[in-house]
Design an enzyme around this catalytic site. Structure first.
Site, PDB file in Angstrom:
ATOM      1  N   TYR A 150      40.459  -7.176   9.771  1.00  0.00           N
ATOM      2  CA  TYR A 150      40.310  -7.925  11.021  1.00  0.00           C
ATOM      3  C   TYR A 150      39.501  -7.169  12.076  1.00  0.00           C
ATOM      4  CZ  TYR A 150      43.356 -11.565   9.303  1.00  0.00           C
ATOM      5  OH  TYR A 150      43.868 -12.610   8.566  1.00  0.00           O
ATOM      6  N   ALA A 189      43.950  -9.718   0.451  1.00  0.00           N
ATOM      7  CA  ALA A 189      45.128  -9.235   1.172  1.00  0.00           C
ATOM      8  C   ALA A 189      44.982  -9.579   2.649  1.00  0.00           C
ATOM      9  CB  ALA A 189      45.264  -7.721   1.023  1.00  0.00           C
ATOM     10  N   LYS A 190      46.094  -9.885   3.280  1.00  0.00           N
ATOM     11  CA  LYS A 190      46.075 -10.064   4.737  1.00  0.00           C
ATOM     12  C   LYS A 190      46.300  -8.677   5.330  1.00  0.00           C
ATOM     13  CE  LYS A 190      47.637 -13.198   8.400  1.00  0.00           C
ATOM     14  NZ  LYS A 190      46.326 -13.794   8.648  1.00  0.00           N
ATOM     15  N   ALA A 191      45.251  -7.883   5.265  1.00  0.00           N
ATOM     16  CA  ALA A 191      45.296  -6.473   5.642  1.00  0.00           C
ATOM     17  C   ALA A 191      44.691  -6.271   7.025  1.00  0.00           C
ATOM     18  CB  ALA A 191      44.541  -5.633   4.618  1.00  0.00           C
TER      19      ALA A 191
END
Length: 295
Positions: A164, A158-160
């Protein structure tokens, strides 16, 4: 580039289905997405008024939300239309595009299953993460201390937003040491990616890149692999050990923000900014601006 803080700019932002003045696009301090990381986003680019892989980004946005156990309340088609509306209303053709979705404020505890899902899209002028001179000269990368997590420990596909956190820490440390970014290893010590970009190496005319089963398989990464194969370049996706870096001739990174950027150094290892990397960069530039190529 402007140095105006992002919360003080002019323009409009698409927020929960309608355009609002840029400075009014706000959330409450007691928001689940802020406290518990229940937030997903995308990073996209528009070139000459056309969003590159826009629908694919919207589809991945939905998939990221699904992995994070919530549903974005707008269809892929609605999101695509909203992105173009933002570009039009902000008077931009070349822009960076940031869709974001998060859990709201109804509950402030670890569980937020019934919280409202909010969605916003902002666009702004951002020519590239690196200028053309840097891209051609090659950027310098540090080797990060933090490692990409085991897929059994985090939703790595997931680009969660929460994923980051270690990227910000690693990039801050690299910049303080005079580097542009940092290369991250996975939990087993294999080469993984950079803090916000995928990484490729070239040796004897063959392109090598880490297998993207332990981190986000970037859409720019996928595009570059496809373009390399069309040109006849062999591409091998595999586990890469850091000690192999001394055997590679060239290196480059890819991402919506970085686009295709050559790398001249990673820690103690140096690379030439050679012809193959420059050809790959040119192929990507032609792909994202097909109208310019046709003209």
């Amino acid at each position: 580039m402007s140095v105006i803080p992002f919360d003080q700019r002019d323009g409009v932002i698409w927020f929960d289905g309608k355009l609002v003045p840029w400075k009014d696009a706000k959330v409450h301090v007691l928001t689940h997405g802020l406290h518990y990381g229940s937030c997903v986003f995308e990073g996209e680019r528009s070139y000459d008024g056309v969003i590159y892989k826009g629908t694919e980004h919207s589809q991945r946005f939905h998939k990221s939300a699904e992995i994070m156990d919530f549903t974005i309340p707008y269809s892929v088609a609605e999101l695509d239309a909203a992105k173009y509306l933002c570009l039009k209303e902000n008077g931009l053709k070349d822009a960076y595009i940031r869709p974001v979705a998060w859990r709201g404020s109804e509950m402030m505890a670890v569980s937020g299953m019934n919280n409202t899902i909010h969605t916003a899209i902002a666009v702004w002028e951002w020519p590239s993460m690196f200028d053309m001179a840097q891209k051609l000269k090659g950027v310098r990368l540090d080797v990060a201390t933090y490692r990409r997590p085991d897929p059994a420990c985090a939703p790595v596909h997931a680009k969660a937003a929460g994923l980051y956190m270690i990227c910000s820490l690693s990039k801050h440390k690299a910049e303080r040491a005079g580097y542009a970014d940092a290369m991250m290893l996975d939990w087993e010590g294999n080469v993984a990616e950079c803090t916000g970009a995928n990484i490729f190496f070239i040796k004897d005319g063959v392109v090598h890149t880490p297998l993207a089963d332990r981190f986000l398989n970037g859409l720019t990464r996928q595009s570059v692999i496809e373009q390399c194969k069309k040109r006849g370049f062999e591409v091998i996706e595999r586990r890469i050990r850091p000690e192999e870096l001394e055997s590679f001739n060239e290196c480059f990174i890819t991402g919506s923000a970085a686009e295709v950027t050559l790398v001249s150094e990673i820690g103690p290892y140096s690379f030439i900014t050679g012809n193959m990397g420059k050809v790959i960069m040119e192929d990507y530039s032609a792909a994202v601006r097909p109208q310019s190529k046709a003209a």
